[in-house]
Write a protein that holds these residues in place. Structure first.
Motif, PDB file in Angstrom:
ATOM      1  N   SER A   1      52.694  36.708  39.438  1.00 48.85           N
ATOM      2  CA  SER A   1      52.139  37.771  40.277  1.00 48.85           C
ATOM      3  C   SER A   1      53.201  38.402  41.165  1.00 48.85           C
TER       4      SER A   1
ATOM      5  N   GLN B   1      41.370  35.127  34.163  1.00 47.97           N
ATOM      6  CA  GLN B   1      41.978  36.463  34.181  1.00 47.97           C
ATOM      7  C   GLN B   1      41.191  37.481  33.352  1.00 47.97           C
TER       8      GLN B   1
ATOM      9  N   TYR C   1      36.855  36.819  34.893  1.00 48.25           N
ATOM     10  CA  TYR C   1      36.767  37.062  36.328  1.00 48.25           C
ATOM     11  C   TYR C   1      37.631  38.240  36.773  1.00 48.25           C
TER      12      TYR C   1
ATOM     13  N   TRP D   1      40.890  38.098  37.464  1.00 44.17           N
ATOM     14  CA  TRP D   1      41.822  37.648  38.490  1.00 44.17           C
ATOM     15  C   TRP D   1      43.266  37.967  38.106  1.00 44.17           C
ATOM     16  N   THR D   2      44.122  37.992  39.113  1.00 45.47           N
ATOM     17  CA  THR D   2      45.564  38.090  38.889  1.00 45.47           C
ATOM     18  C   THR D   2      46.086  36.716  38.477  1.00 45.47           C
TER      19      THR D   2
ATOM     20  N   GLN E   1      45.850  34.365  41.448  1.00 46.84           N
ATOM     21  CA  GLN E   1      44.493  33.902  41.699  1.00 46.84           C
ATOM     22  C   GLN E   1      44.069  32.856  40.664  1.00 46.84           C
TER      23      GLN E   1
ATOM     24  N   LEU F   1      45.726  29.583  41.590  1.00 44.83           N
ATOM     25  CA  LEU F   1      45.069  28.992  42.751  1.00 44.83           C
ATOM     26  C   LEU F   1      43.677  28.472  42.415  1.00 44.83           C
ATOM     27  N   GLY F   2      43.075  29.047  41.378  1.00 45.11           N
ATOM     28  CA  GLY F   2      41.752  28.587  40.963  1.00 45.11           C
ATOM     29  C   GLY F   2      41.744  27.136  40.529  1.00 45.11           C
TER      30      GLY F   2
END
Length: 489
Positions: free
Chosen positions: A172, A302, A305, A307-308, A311, A314-315
């Protein structure tokens, strides 16, 4: 392979000069780097696929090229350490791994990245067996070795989990390539530390079992190729059936060769112990399911959801944090209850977590849908990895210690390769990405149930604590009386 007997003499003769803390630190950091690299690619997969236009099969090979070569050459890497010197080969492996990481980071095409990942696997195949063998050689049987082995097992789990967070953050903030570039300075630091602190273990005369190494690698490669192709072309396609048949035939040749070879890379007597055999099968199924879980879940985070990469990384924190905390209690729990009961409980929790993940949908919020099963998965992994690693080297003869260490890592890496390949094929018929991932979770649940059954049959009967037994030595320091008796005959 008789390096392990003289290394204990080194420990006794030089207790003040051998800094066991530094040896353990070098071993754990090097192994962490290798395992980290096994999973750091996952959160960058969508970026890699977009940059290079990879097909689903090509995407799977970007992961599997590493684990396949890693697993296929592990036994030869263990043998090289015995014959050429453990420290020398450890350093050579780090050099190859660091250079290959640079090549992965600079990859510009599908062929380039797959070839560079395979090159990384060569370096890892040299470093990994040396790392576990160094623990066995440096730490005397008893509490010291038990703690070191537990730390090694914890490192395997944490490296896989934290690799997703690190990979996501770097992808990211910078690029997916950054996750591989960081290996270069880390490898240099480890090389310098190894030259300074690792003892120069004696090399021994012998020969390399090149036929066994080539047959095991080609056999597994053909098998995995066929399974991956099944996901794209179907199980009846000739490009699926012929590689699978060829792979099975070559693996039979491997077994025959190991029976006849004077100095095999995998002495078949290692499988005389039900504990070690069971541990290898359990690790293959367990590692295969969990690596595939990371492979598919990062795509869900990704792709479903939205997400980046950061993210998505971190999930996985609920799982990683719980795994770290639970792993801290493994030594205490094994001293009180025995290694196998802790392992069985850990596998049960992981199986329950995976089954729970099959209920995940894109409409369910992350906190309500994913956190619960991630916590179970982390708790179970934290409990299972240490005892499973210890079971894999239980009761091995001194001359087989290198091969036993190689077998542990081989089961892990080949399981990882087969897990991704099999579950990719299982989920290939899904229309949507969400269903694709859920189908993979269902297949993973079945694999974990099988692992739990094998553990219950082969490991649980041998590892309950006995009166007046030294703490936590049931698996790590010799296995059951049954196993010792068989080995001694």
């Amino acid at each position: 392979m008789a390096e392990f007997a003289p290394t204990h003499d080194i420990t006794r003769r030089r207790p003040q000069t051998l800094r066991t803390g530094m040896v353990l630190a070098i071993v754990l950091v090097s192994y962490f780097m290798i395992v980290l690299d096994n999973s750091i690619i996952f959160t960058g997969l969508p970026q890699i696929q977009a940059d290079m236009g990879l097909s689903p099969g090509g995407l799977a090979w970007a992961q599997n090229a590493y684990t396949l070569v890693f697993g296929g050459l592990l036994l030869l890497g263990a043998r090289a350490g015995d014959l050429l010197g453990r420290r020398r080969m450890f350093v050579v492996g780090l050099v190859l791994f660091g250079f290959a990481s640079f090549l992965v980071g600079t990859a510009q095409s599908e062929t380039w990245i797959i070839a560079a990942r395979a090159f990384q696997g060569i370096g890892a195949a040299i470093v990994a067996p040396a790392s576990l063998a160094l623990i066995t050689a440096t730490f005397p049987a008893g509490r010291e070795r038990t703690r070191a082995v537990a730390a090694y097992g914890t490192t395997a789990g944490l490296g896989a989990s934290l690799g997703l967070v690190v990979g996501g953050a770097l992808a990211s903030a910078l690029s997916w390539r950054a996750g591989f570039f960081i290996n270069v300075p880390l490898a240099i630091i480890l090389i310098l530390a190894a030259c300074k602190y690792l003892p120069a273990f004696e090399a021994h005369e012998g020969r390399f079992d090149l036929t066994g190494a080539i047959a095991s690698t080609l056999g597994m490669g053909a098998l995995v190729y066929g399974i991956i192709n099944a996901g794209e072309q179907g199980w009846t396609d000739p490009v699926t059936t012929w590689p699978i048949a060829l792979g099975a035939a070559v693996l039979i040749v491997f077994v025959v060769n190991e029976r006849r070879a004077k100095q095999p890379i995998l002495p078949l007597r290692l499988f005389a112990s039900a504990e070690r055999s069971g541990a290898a099968v359990v690790r293959l199924l367990f590692a295969g399911t969990m690596i595939a879980f990371f492979f598919f879940t990062t795509q869900f985070f990704q792709g479903v959801y939205g997400w980046t990469p950061l993210q998505a990384g971190l999930g996985f924190l609920p799982m990683s944090l719980v795994q770290f905390v639970s792993s801290l209690f493994v030594s205490r729990l094994t001293r009180r209850f025995g290694s196998a009961p802790v392992l069985v409980v850990g596998l049960t929790l992981v199986t329950a977590g995976m089954a729970w993940m099959t209920q995940l949908t894109g409409e369910a919020p992350f906190l309500a849908g994913a956190v619960g099963p991630l916590v179970l998965l982390g708790l179970g992994q934290g409990l299972a990895f240490g005892p499973l690693t210890a079971a894999g080297i239980a009761g091995a003869r001194a001359e087989d210690a290198g091969a036993a260490s190689g077998l542990v890592n081989t089961a892990h890496q080949l399981g990882s390769t087969l897990g991704v390949a099999i579950l990719t094929a299982v989920a290939a018929g899904a229309v949507t990405l969400e269903q694709h991932v859920i189908d993979a979770y269902l297949g993973g649940t079945v694999m974990l149930v099988l692992a739990l059954m094998v553990a219950g049959i082969t490991l649980a009967p041998h590892s309950f604590p006995r009166a007046r037994q030294s703490p936590a030595t049931t698996i790590a320091d010799g296995g059951s009386r049954d196993a010792r008796g068989k080995e001694g005959r």
